[in-house]
Write an enzyme that holds these catalytic residues in place. Structure first.
Site, PDB file in Angstrom:
ATOM      1  N   ASP A 283      40.283  37.246  46.014  1.00 25.99           N
ATOM      2  CA  ASP A 283      41.276  37.734  45.346  1.00 25.99           C
ATOM      3  C   ASP A 283      41.358  38.470  44.822  1.00 25.99           C
ATOM      4  O   ASP A 283      41.479  39.923  44.133  1.00 25.99           O
ATOM      5  CB  ASP A 283      42.460  36.286  44.706  1.00 25.99           C
ATOM      6  CG  ASP A 283      44.094  37.311  44.148  1.00 25.99           C
ATOM      7  OD1 ASP A 283      44.414  38.035  44.809  1.00 25.99           O
ATOM      8  OD2 ASP A 283      44.255  35.921  43.724  1.00 25.99           O
TER       9      ASP A 283
ATOM     10  N   ASP B 123      41.062  43.202  44.779  1.00 22.52           N
ATOM     11  CA  ASP B 123      42.147  44.065  43.956  1.00 22.52           C
ATOM     12  C   ASP B 123      40.436  45.434  43.409  1.00 22.52           C
ATOM     13  O   ASP B 123      41.409  46.212  43.386  1.00 22.52           O
ATOM     14  CB  ASP B 123      42.720  43.302  43.052  1.00 22.52           C
ATOM     15  CG  ASP B 123      44.209  43.030  43.346  1.00 22.52           C
ATOM     16  OD1 ASP B 123      45.077  42.104  44.441  1.00 22.52           O
ATOM     17  OD2 ASP B 123      44.966  42.720  42.549  1.00 22.52           O
TER      18      ASP B 123
ATOM     19  N   LYS C 139      28.739  32.129  43.777  1.00 16.51           N
ATOM     20  CA  LYS C 139      28.223  31.525  42.463  1.00 16.51           C
ATOM     21  C   LYS C 139      27.667  30.597  42.905  1.00 16.51           C
ATOM     22  O   LYS C 139      27.961  29.054  41.774  1.00 16.51           O
ATOM     23  CB  LYS C 139      29.462  31.723  41.458  1.00 16.51           C
ATOM     24  CG  LYS C 139      28.922  31.621  40.111  1.00 16.51           C
ATOM     25  CD  LYS C 139      28.457  32.753  39.435  1.00 16.51           C
ATOM     26  CE  LYS C 139      28.005  33.009  37.939  1.00 16.51           C
ATOM     27  NZ  LYS C 139      27.400  34.279  37.840  1.00 16.51           N
TER      28      LYS C 139
ATOM     29  N   TYR D 160      43.078  27.181  44.967  1.00 19.93           N
ATOM     30  CA  TYR D 160      44.393  28.007  45.495  1.00 19.93           C
ATOM     31  C   TYR D 160      44.289  26.380  45.771  1.00 19.93           C
ATOM     32  O   TYR D 160      45.968  25.983  46.390  1.00 19.93           O
ATOM     33  CB  TYR D 160      44.123  28.722  46.575  1.00 19.93           C
ATOM     34  CG  TYR D 160      43.658  30.253  45.471  1.00 19.93           C
ATOM     35  CD1 TYR D 160      42.954  30.028  44.953  1.00 19.93           C
ATOM     36  CD2 TYR D 160      44.750  31.057  45.206  1.00 19.93           C
ATOM     37  CE1 TYR D 160      42.072  31.524  44.135  1.00 19.93           C
ATOM     38  CE2 TYR D 160      44.532  32.298  44.643  1.00 19.93           C
ATOM     39  CZ  TYR D 160      44.237  32.421  43.870  1.00 19.93           C
ATOM     40  OH  TYR D 160      43.127  33.464  42.995  1.00 19.93           O
TER      41      TYR D 160
ATOM     42  N   ASP E   8      28.890  37.979  40.001  1.00 18.54           N
ATOM     43  CA  ASP E   8      29.216  38.987  38.667  1.00 18.54           C
ATOM     44  C   ASP E   8      28.532  40.346  39.225  1.00 18.54           C
ATOM     45  O   ASP E   8      28.826  41.076  38.554  1.00 18.54           O
ATOM     46  CB  ASP E   8      28.507  37.340  37.700  1.00 18.54           C
ATOM     47  CG  ASP E   8      27.587  37.350  37.859  1.00 18.54           C
ATOM     48  OD1 ASP E   8      27.123  37.117  39.261  1.00 18.54           O
ATOM     49  OD2 ASP E   8      26.678  36.636  37.194  1.00 18.54           O
TER      50      ASP E   8
END
Ligand code: NAI
Length: 331
Positions: free
Chosen positions: A227, A231, A170, A123, A203
């Site tokens: 982010d 959600d 990750k 971002y 994951d």
């Protein structure tokens, strides 16, 4: 009397702000709301969606409750939310996700705190087009930002009697960038012997969250994973109408729901004020008004336990009727 900035937003913002102010007022807590308009409705008069006076008000009061604000598409304005986070260095995005009484979801016992780094990662906005067929985006991870978000997560865990902080990366693939985030987590974690530590790949986390979310406590993540995962967690507890959030920095804190300005139901008395109310409850705890926070929370839970819901949660109540029910449950 405590002064707090209230950004009442646009779309359904003014309706849900009015509901939340009424409920807080009825609880007996007196707050001097410094009401600041922002968003689409002020562009015509003031030329920008986030006038300087709004930032000045938050800098003065240090705490703000914010209803959603529309980001005008294609008019060249930066998102009010991104601008607020950058200007006030609100580096921690906090999203508590907990089951609510009688709100139908796939799982019980979800009680997860998502702590998302808010300032860097993909971002940072460093992108370029190399040629017509190739573009690249740079992922920025710094020691300073990673250590402060991990410290924030552990401090939150200690203050709120949480048992475990789990870092999500990750790092098996992005060995340098996510590797640095993980290294910072381990450095900070060593200062909190009373808290369990866990490390998981993003994951695997996603799969585990949709199979057995109750195993997770506090999650700390770089910006992009945060982010997406926040959600996912909002979906676990009933969706946008009940998902609360906060953006917190060293000096300022802005509490706001996850959802947007919902232009499709604007002015129809249908909006669910719960997400903004839960954000306000978290804000009251943050400023030390726990007595009133718990009182309001209990009234909200009692309303749900009486199966009184707005339409988004399968009920029949309007915003006004739902607000009145909560007020009558304040006792
Ligand atoms: P949205 O969250 O506003 O709406 C998505 C769907 O959820 C709509 O059908 C809406 O009616 C429903 N919904 C949302 N909140 C609700 C509530 N409290 N009660 C009942 N139903 C609710 O997302 P959308 O439509 O993508 O965005 C609309 C505008 O909001 C955009 O301009 C966007 O940029 C802005 N936005 C602002 C945010 C903020 O100020 N923090 C966050 C997200 C979006």
């Amino acid at each position: 009397m405590k002064q707090i900035t209230l950004i009442n937003g646009d779309g359904i913002g003014p309706e849900i702000s009015e509901a939340v102010v009424k409920i807080i007022d009825a609880s007996g807590l007196k707050i001097d709301w410094d009401v600041q308009t922002a968003g689409e409705d002020v562009i015509e008069k003031e030329g920008v969606p986030l006038p300087e006076r709004v930032l000045e008000s938050i800098k003065k009061n240090r705490i703000a409750l914010k209803a959603p604000v529309t980001t005008p598409i294609g008019k060249g304005f930066r998102s009010v939310n991104v601008q607020l986070r950058k200007s006030l260095d609100l580096y921690a995005n906090l999203r508590p996700c907990k089951n609510l009484p009688n709100v139908k979801t796939k799982f019980d016992n979800v009680d997860i705190i998502v702590v998302r780094e808010n300032t860097e990662d993909l971002y940072a906005g460093i992108e370029r087009k190399i040629d017509d067929d190739t573009a690249e985006s740079i992922k920025v991870i710094t020691r300073k930002a990673s250590e402060r978000i991990c410290k924030f997560a552990f401090d939150y865990a200690v203050r709120n009697n949480r048992k475990e902080v789990c870092v999500v990366t990750k790092a098996n693939i992005m060995k340098l960038s996510d590797g640095l985030f993980l290294e910072c987590f381990r450095n900070i974690a060593s200062g909190y012997p009373q808290i369990n530590k866990r490390e998981i790949l993003v994951d695997n986390l996603c799969m585990q969250l949709v199979q057995n979310p109750a195993q997770f406590d506090v999650l700390v993540l770089p910006n992009l994973y945060g982010d997406i995962v926040s959600d996912l967690c909002a979906g676990l507890i009933g969706g946008l109408g009940v998902a609360q959030g906060a953006n917190i920095g060293e000096n300022y804190a802005v509490f706001e729901p996850v959802h947007g300005s919902a232009p499709d139901i604007k002015g129809q008395n249908k909006a669910n004020p719960t997400a903004l109310l839960l954000s306000a409850i978290e804000m009251l705890k943050y400023i030390g008004e726990s007595f009133y926070a718990v009182k309001i929370e209990q009234a909200l839970f009692k309303t749900f336990s009486q199966y009184k819901f707005t339409r988004d949660l399968g009920g029949v109540l309007t915003t006004d009727e739902f607000t009145k029910e909560i007020i009558s449950n304040l006792g």
